[in-house]
Design a protein around this motif. Structure first.
Motif, PDB file in Angstrom:
ATOM      1  N   CYS A 185       3.379  -1.259   5.247  1.00 40.48           N
ATOM      2  CA  CYS A 185       2.799  -0.802   3.987  1.00 40.48           C
ATOM      3  C   CYS A 185       3.914  -0.243   3.104  1.00 40.48           C
ATOM      4  CB  CYS A 185       1.758   0.275   4.263  1.00 40.48           C
ATOM      5  SG  CYS A 185       1.138   1.074   2.772  1.00 40.48           S
ATOM      6  N   CYS A 211       2.968   3.932   2.620  1.00 40.42           N
ATOM      7  CA  CYS A 211       3.036   4.925   3.703  1.00 40.42           C
ATOM      8  C   CYS A 211       3.857   4.442   4.890  1.00 40.42           C
ATOM      9  CB  CYS A 211       1.633   5.321   4.148  1.00 40.42           C
ATOM     10  SG  CYS A 211       0.824   4.091   5.201  1.00 40.42           S
ATOM     11  N   CYS A 236      -4.552  -1.022   4.130  1.00 38.36           N
ATOM     12  CA  CYS A 236      -3.733  -0.336   5.128  1.00 38.36           C
ATOM     13  C   CYS A 236      -4.543   0.770   5.795  1.00 38.36           C
ATOM     14  CB  CYS A 236      -2.508   0.247   4.429  1.00 38.36           C
ATOM     15  SG  CYS A 236      -1.571   1.403   5.430  1.00 38.36           S
ATOM     16  N   CYS A 264      -3.191   4.520   4.800  1.00 37.18           N
ATOM     17  CA  CYS A 264      -3.368   5.195   3.505  1.00 37.18           C
ATOM     18  C   CYS A 264      -4.476   4.574   2.653  1.00 37.18           C
ATOM     19  CB  CYS A 264      -2.043   5.187   2.730  1.00 37.18           C
ATOM     20  SG  CYS A 264      -1.522   3.549   2.157  1.00 37.18           S
TER      21      CYS A 264
HETATM   22 ZN   LIG Z   1      -0.306   2.520   3.817  1.00 35.53          ZN
END
Ligand SMILES: [Zn+2]
Length: 130
Positions: A14, A17, A67, A70
């Protein structure tokens, strides 16, 4: 039965994050008989075809989920965080990244009732810097 194909994006990080996970991204391009592909695999054509054959480079939309780290990586008010851009060069799947609005399938897509894809003239900058 034919509906879509799955492309596995393994260990995809990601960009927000940095959580890494596997995603099975569903696409509708090429012959879509519930095939499963890895990045680097070639599409096949001839049954349950979606999109158009014969383009040098296309990007098509794919879907899985946001994701788990996050719920992103992008603001869901701006883009669908379950949507991915899948790049296909000479019928080989070369790259997957989260859709971030770089490509506008509504504006630039090839008109098709079955598949969202855009014909590209050249690789985007992030794919040429190697
Ligand atoms: Zn993420």
């Amino acid at each position: 039965m034919g509906m879509f194909s799955t492309v596995w994006a393994r260990d995809l990080e990601c960009p927000r994050c940095h959580h890494k996970d596997d995603y099975d991204v569903q696409i509708k391009f090429g012959g879509c008989d519930l095939d499963e592909f890895e990045i680097g695999d070639a599409l096949r054509w001839g049954s349950y075809d979606y999109g158009e054959q014969g383009h040098h480079l296309v990007v098509t939309s794919g879907y899985d989920r946001p994701c788990r780290g996050c719920d992103g990586p992008h603001d869901p008010a701006e883009v669908d965080t379950s949507e991915f851009d899948v790049y296909i060069e000479n019928d080989v799947i070369i790259h997957i990244r989260w859709h971030d609005g770089l490509h506008d399938y509504q504006r630039d897509g090839v008109p098709s009732p079955t598949s969202d894809f855009i014909v590209l003239r050249e690789r985007p900058a992030f794919l040429t810097a190697t």
